[in-house]
Design a protein around this motif. Structure first.
Motif, PDB file in Angstrom:
ATOM      1  N   ARG A 126       0.835  -1.409   0.042  1.00  0.00           N
ATOM      2  CA  ARG A 126       0.166  -0.100  -0.261  1.00  0.00           C
ATOM      3  C   ARG A 126       0.842   1.334   0.126  1.00  0.00           C
ATOM      4  O   ARG A 126       1.822   1.493   0.690  1.00  0.00           O
ATOM      5  N   GLN A 127       0.470   2.504  -0.998  1.00  0.00           N
ATOM      6  CA  GLN A 127       1.126   3.419  -0.441  1.00  0.00           C
ATOM      7  C   GLN A 127       0.415   4.244   0.501  1.00  0.00           C
ATOM      8  O   GLN A 127      -0.881   4.204   0.628  1.00  0.00           O
ATOM      9  N   PHE A 128       1.537   4.579   1.494  1.00  0.00           N
ATOM     10  CA  PHE A 128       0.710   5.074   3.060  1.00  0.00           C
ATOM     11  C   PHE A 128       1.240   6.489   2.512  1.00  0.00           C
ATOM     12  O   PHE A 128       2.127   7.352   2.343  1.00  0.00           O
ATOM     13  N   ARG A 129       0.246   7.948   3.520  1.00  0.00           N
ATOM     14  CA  ARG A 129       0.130   8.737   3.844  1.00  0.00           C
ATOM     15  C   ARG A 129       1.174   8.909   4.570  1.00  0.00           C
ATOM     16  O   ARG A 129       1.571   8.201   5.586  1.00  0.00           O
ATOM     17  N   ASP A 130       2.014  10.181   5.097  1.00  0.00           N
ATOM     18  CA  ASP A 130       2.729  10.187   5.486  1.00  0.00           C
ATOM     19  C   ASP A 130       2.540  10.410   7.013  1.00  0.00           C
ATOM     20  O   ASP A 130       2.691   9.906   8.470  1.00  0.00           O
ATOM     21  N   TYR A 131       1.190  10.696   7.638  1.00  0.00           N
ATOM     22  CA  TYR A 131       1.093  10.423   8.721  1.00  0.00           C
ATOM     23  C   TYR A 131       0.375   8.646   9.387  1.00  0.00           C
ATOM     24  O   TYR A 131       0.033   8.455  10.934  1.00  0.00           O
ATOM     25  N   ARG A 132       0.112   7.826   7.955  1.00  0.00           N
ATOM     26  CA  ARG A 132       0.274   6.388   8.560  1.00  0.00           C
ATOM     27  C   ARG A 132       1.706   5.595   8.309  1.00  0.00           C
ATOM     28  O   ARG A 132       1.557   4.708   8.366  1.00  0.00           O
ATOM     29  N   ALA A 133       2.536   6.431   7.718  1.00  0.00           N
ATOM     30  CA  ALA A 133       3.611   5.730   6.618  1.00  0.00           C
ATOM     31  C   ALA A 133       4.299   4.706   7.985  1.00  0.00           C
ATOM     32  O   ALA A 133       5.148   3.441   7.911  1.00  0.00           O
ATOM     33  N   ARG A 134       4.437   5.288   9.684  1.00  0.00           N
ATOM     34  CA  ARG A 134       5.140   4.920  10.325  1.00  0.00           C
ATOM     35  C   ARG A 134       4.749   3.570  10.814  1.00  0.00           C
ATOM     36  O   ARG A 134       5.435   2.846  11.432  1.00  0.00           O
ATOM     37  N   THR A 135       2.823   3.681  10.688  1.00  0.00           N
ATOM     38  CA  THR A 135       2.349   2.106  11.148  1.00  0.00           C
ATOM     39  C   THR A 135       2.288   1.209  10.180  1.00  0.00           C
ATOM     40  O   THR A 135       1.142   0.489  10.541  1.00  0.00           O
ATOM     41  N   ALA A 136       2.963   1.244   8.959  1.00  0.00           N
ATOM     42  CA  ALA A 136       2.632   0.678   7.876  1.00  0.00           C
ATOM     43  C   ALA A 136       3.192  -1.241   8.704  1.00  0.00           C
ATOM     44  O   ALA A 136       3.601  -1.146   9.449  1.00  0.00           O
ATOM     45  N   PHE A 137       1.775  -2.254   8.495  1.00  0.00           N
ATOM     46  CA  PHE A 137       2.083  -3.192   9.125  1.00  0.00           C
ATOM     47  C   PHE A 137       2.481  -4.160   8.372  1.00  0.00           C
ATOM     48  O   PHE A 137       2.409  -4.516   7.093  1.00  0.00           O
ATOM     49  N   GLN A 138       3.923  -5.101   7.983  1.00  0.00           N
ATOM     50  CA  GLN A 138       5.008  -5.811   7.031  1.00  0.00           C
ATOM     51  C   GLN A 138       4.854  -6.781   7.357  1.00  0.00           C
ATOM     52  O   GLN A 138       5.615  -7.017   8.749  1.00  0.00           O
ATOM     53  N   GLY A 139       5.114  -7.516   6.426  1.00  0.00           N
ATOM     54  CA  GLY A 139       5.174  -8.961   6.945  1.00  0.00           C
ATOM     55  C   GLY A 139       4.746  -9.602   8.278  1.00  0.00           C
ATOM     56  O   GLY A 139       4.325  -9.219   8.885  1.00  0.00           O
ATOM     57  N   LEU A 140       5.790 -10.495   9.005  1.00  0.00           N
ATOM     58  CA  LEU A 140       4.839 -11.181  10.345  1.00  0.00           C
ATOM     59  C   LEU A 140       5.304 -10.286  11.424  1.00  0.00           C
ATOM     60  O   LEU A 140       6.452  -9.553  10.969  1.00  0.00           O
ATOM     61  N   TRP A 141       4.164  -9.355  12.186  1.00  0.00           N
ATOM     62  CA  TRP A 141       4.403  -8.828  12.903  1.00  0.00           C
ATOM     63  C   TRP A 141       4.376  -9.810  14.609  1.00  0.00           C
ATOM     64  O   TRP A 141       4.274 -10.276  14.586  1.00  0.00           O
ATOM     65  N   ALA A 142       4.705  -8.761  15.820  1.00  0.00           N
ATOM     66  CA  ALA A 142       5.131  -9.617  16.911  1.00  0.00           C
ATOM     67  C   ALA A 142       4.958  -8.184  17.400  1.00  0.00           C
ATOM     68  O   ALA A 142       4.951  -6.855  18.087  1.00  0.00           O
ATOM     69  N   ASN A 143       4.164  -8.444  18.818  1.00  0.00           N
ATOM     70  CA  ASN A 143       3.614  -7.626  19.788  1.00  0.00           C
ATOM     71  C   ASN A 143       3.665  -7.862  21.092  1.00  0.00           C
ATOM     72  O   ASN A 143       3.054  -9.807  21.202  1.00  0.00           O
ATOM     73  N   ALA A 144       4.208  -7.154  22.495  1.00  0.00           N
ATOM     74  CA  ALA A 144       4.095  -8.423  23.763  1.00  0.00           C
ATOM     75  C   ALA A 144       4.044  -7.687  24.741  1.00  0.00           C
ATOM     76  O   ALA A 144       4.232  -6.086  24.491  1.00  0.00           O
ATOM     77  N   SER A 145       2.889  -7.608  25.474  1.00  0.00           N
ATOM     78  CA  SER A 145       3.256  -6.400  26.917  1.00  0.00           C
ATOM     79  C   SER A 145       3.075  -7.094  28.295  1.00  0.00           C
ATOM     80  O   SER A 145       2.226  -8.871  28.361  1.00  0.00           O
ATOM     81  N   VAL A 146       2.748  -6.937  29.338  1.00  0.00           N
ATOM     82  CA  VAL A 146       2.728  -7.024  30.778  1.00  0.00           C
ATOM     83  C   VAL A 146       1.638  -6.035  31.128  1.00  0.00           C
ATOM     84  O   VAL A 146       1.990  -5.073  30.712  1.00  0.00           O
ATOM     85  N   ASP A 147       0.760  -6.309  31.622  1.00  0.00           N
ATOM     86  CA  ASP A 147      -0.140  -5.671  32.349  1.00  0.00           C
ATOM     87  C   ASP A 147      -0.652  -6.041  33.723  1.00  0.00           C
ATOM     88  O   ASP A 147       0.002  -7.228  34.480  1.00  0.00           O
ATOM     89  N   VAL A 148      -1.083  -4.971  34.503  1.00  0.00           N
ATOM     90  CA  VAL A 148      -1.465  -5.505  36.065  1.00  0.00           C
ATOM     91  C   VAL A 148      -2.372  -4.499  37.143  1.00  0.00           C
ATOM     92  O   VAL A 148      -2.794  -3.427  35.960  1.00  0.00           O
ATOM     93  N   ARG A 149      -2.798  -5.010  37.912  1.00  0.00           N
ATOM     94  CA  ARG A 149      -3.611  -4.387  37.832  1.00  0.00           C
ATOM     95  C   ARG A 149      -4.672  -4.810  39.581  1.00  0.00           C
ATOM     96  O   ARG A 149      -4.311  -6.020  40.166  1.00  0.00           O
TER      97      ARG A 149
END
Length: 679
Positions: free
Chosen positions: A378-401
């Motif tokens: 996809r052709q991303f505009r400047d406001y969306r170019a940083r969050t391009a979803f490329q290939g295999l993606w990964a996220n990790a997090s820790v939460d507390v309550r």
């Protein structure tokens, strides 16, 4: 029910209305509903009674209409509201055990405020379980009006109190058939202007089975969407587990990594900022975008809870041999172009999560991997170019309550594949039943990318935001409330329409009042986004009266005649200083106003009502939202602007308990619904 039902006055340049096929489809739907009625007359009496719950939920939706189900206060359509219907419907069926429910179960019910949860928990620690629902009146924070309104959801197992329901070991079934005929379809496709859906659900003991078939208006293929699930809560290794095979949703942490669905926090109150809800939930909606497809397992030995989920499904896209160039998100396939994109690419996802819980605190961690089988071209505009979803993606997090008395603090820290960080933390406090206070801070780096995130954000993505939200709620008596909320947002990088770092602010004050036959709200909102427009103010007053008349006709009493009712709604919106004006002397002000009258008659089997709405709002900024009566389980808040009059007719027939046939006609078309519940 899909999002986007609030029309923006789009002109339809050309519409072909086919006559023979729509009539045939309508006769088919009516014949099927009639056949279901004939079959039910020879069966056993159904166990599920929809009428009482539908009445309660419809009144609940109207009370929350501008109280903040969505962060902007008017986002009350689509899959989120349908999920709330399902959640409260299940609570209505099984009841919330006030004596034996854990603290998290009380909080996750969505019925009790934070103070009520803490007060009931402390009462049980000191005096033991309740002996009856009447004893609930002795617990601080449970006024008689609240108990009466929520009585159908509550039970006390030990004594068989009035709120109890007899348990049933057999299977319970519910079938819903919907049909929709649009006079003027908004998009012309190659199909016919008739759509509909079929929903089937069976539940009994630890098992639940669901099936969804849907046909959008103007879709040439039937069914356009099909989904199903098999859910079970068996005992594995001596511990209760939950397994969902098929369509499901995930809700983890505070949503920085993955959150599909809605939070069950009390709507319209500060406590909704803290995300609550079951981790794995069967997906029962006709919205074909937000569900996952595969298998999800939750296992909770002792205080540990483990969740593993795998999903693989086809999604719409425009693709070539190597790349994809678009990702449609509306689920429509009515034109040849949309048909060519239908389910053309695979999306894969895997999640592992663990949580350790004590009575007053919990810690969790989750890891997510996802990707498409083609690269992002996809052709991303400047406001969306940083969050391009490329290939295999990964996220990790820790939460507390953690919780102390009636105070809770929570937070989550997440990182993506590139090392970008997102932080969220919050605090809520309910010192007494009338008071609730909350504060939430968010720090999302511009480059943070989480394709499945559902955390609070001022925009459509969890990225490029440093913000704070504060809310205060004060209730007086059983009829009034005052809510104040403020939002400050700093965007460290460019965003849509703004090519530089910027800020935005919002302040809202809302006054609500409720009585036995009337309710109303007054709201004032100030918004300042200096890089888009000048400061803007908007005030709104909305009120409704319900007038149930005695069962009499022309002054003579008729036993068993039923009830005549009249309902009046009125709303006035005043905005000042839009993008082209300035605040001060001579500033232009826009007005929007609408009034609606609904009248009808109902008895044990029949309900007939008519509704008329007149509106006048010359600008889109002054649009008015008024609740429009629709099919049970469907809720419509169209944006009224311009000048005009709308009319609708509602008819419902219940030949026996558990079976309801409903039809709604308005200027856009005809909708039919058959709901049948049986053991």
């Amino acid at each position: 029910m899909k999002r986007g039902e609030r029309l923006r006055g789009r002109e339809i340049s050309e519409t072909r209305i086919r006559c023979v096929a729509p009539v045939a489809h309508l006769f088919y739907c009516c014949g099927l509903c009639w056949a279901l009625w004939l079959g039910s007359t020879f069966g056993t009496s159904p166990l599920w009674a929809q009428a009482d719950f539908e009445t309660w939920f419809e009144a609940w939706v109207e009370r929350q209409a501008t109280s903040g189900l969505g962060e902007d206060g008017d986002d009350l359509a689509g899959e989120e509201l349908e999920a709330r219907w399902t959640h409260f419907r299940r609570l209505w069926d099984v009841g919330l055990d006030l004596s034996r429910a854990s603290r998290s179960e009380l909080e996750d019910s969505g019925l009790l405020s934070p103070f009520q949860c803490e007060s009931l928990w402390a009462y049980r620690q000191e005096y033991g379980g309740l002996s009856s629902l009447q004893e609930l009146a002795w617990v601080d924070g449970f006024p008689a009006s609240w108990i009466e309104e929520h009585r159908p959801f509550l039970r006390v197992v030990e004594t068989g109190a009035p709120g109890d329901r007899p348990s049933s070991s057999g299977m319970r079934h519910e079938l819903q058939l919907r049909a929709r005929y649009d006079v003027e379809p908004s998009v012309e496709g190659s199909g016919i202007p008739v759509g509909g859906s079929l929903k089937y659900q069976a539940a009994g003991g630890p098992w639940e089975l669901g099936l969804v078939l849907e046909q959008d208006v103007e879709e040439p293929r039937f069914p356009d969407y099909a989904a199903g699930y098999l859910a079970a809560e068996p005992y594995l290794m001596g511990h209760r587990a939950k397994v969902v095979l098929g369509s499901y949703q995930l809700r983890l942490g505070q949503g920085l990594v993955v959150w599909k669905g809605f939070s069950v926090g009390a709507a319209g109150s500060p406590s909704q900022l803290l995300r609550r809800g079951e981790t794995v939930v069967p997906y029962r909606s006709t919205d074909e975008v937000n569900g996952l497809t595969g298998i999800a397992l939750t296992l909770g030995p002792k205080r540990w809870m483990w969740t593993v989920a795998l999903s693989s499904r086809r999604v719409d896209a425009r693709v070539d041999d190597t790349f994809f160039y678009s990702l449609p998100s509306d689920g429509y396939h009515r034109t040849p172009t949309e048909q060519a994109r239908r389910k053309t690419m695979w999306h894969h996802l895997g999640v592992v999560s663990t949580t350790f819980r004590q009575d007053r605190w919990q810690v969790g961690a989750q890891v997510l991997l996802c990707g498409y089988n083609k690269r992002d071209g996809r052709q991303f505009r400047d406001y969306r170019a940083r969050t391009a979803f490329q290939g295999l993606w990964a996220n990790a997090s820790v939460d507390v309550r953690a919780a102390w008395s009636a105070m809770q603090v929570y937070g989550e820290c997440a990182v993506d594949r590139r090392g970008a960080v997102a932080l969220l933390t919050g605090w809520e406090w309910a010192p007494s039943y009338p008071w609730e206070l909350a504060l939430q801070l968010r720090y999302y780096q511009p480059d943070y990318t989480a394709p499945h995130a559902g955390a609070w954000a001022s925009g459509s993505a969890v990225s490029n935001e440093h913000s704070a939200t504060a809310q205060v709620l004060w209730r007086w008596g059983s009829a009034g409330s005052l809510a104040v909320s403020g939002v400050w947002v700093h965007y460290p990088a460019s965003r849509y329409g703004v090519k530089q770092p910027s800020q935005a602010h919002k302040l809202r004050v809302q006054l609500g009042w409720n009585g036995d036959f009337w309710q109303g709200q007054a709201r004032w909102q100030w918004t300042h986004d200096p890089h888009r427009s000048r400061p803007r103010q908007q005030g709104q007053v909305q009120t409704a009266w319900s007038i149930p008349l005695a069962g009499s006709l022309q002054g003579r009493s008729h036993p068993g005649f039923g009830k005549i009712f009249v309902k009046v709604q009125a709303s006035v919106v005043c905005s000042q200083a839009s993008a082209s004006t300035t605040i001060g002397a001579g500033a232009a002000a826009g007005w929007g106003r609408a009034a609606s009258v609904q009248t009808g008659w109902k008895n044990g089997r029949w309900e007939i009502s008519a509704q008329g709405t007149a509106y006048h709002a010359d600008a889109w900024e002054d649009r008015v939202y008024l609740y429009q009566r629709s099919l049970p389980g469907s809720f419509s808040f169209p944006a009224l602007y311009g000048r005009g009059v709308q009319a609708s007719l509602y008819l419902q027939y219940k030949p026996r308990r558990g079976l309801a046939l409903t039809g709604v006609w308005n200027r856009t078309g005809l909708s039919l619904l058959c709901k049948w519940g049986f053991p």
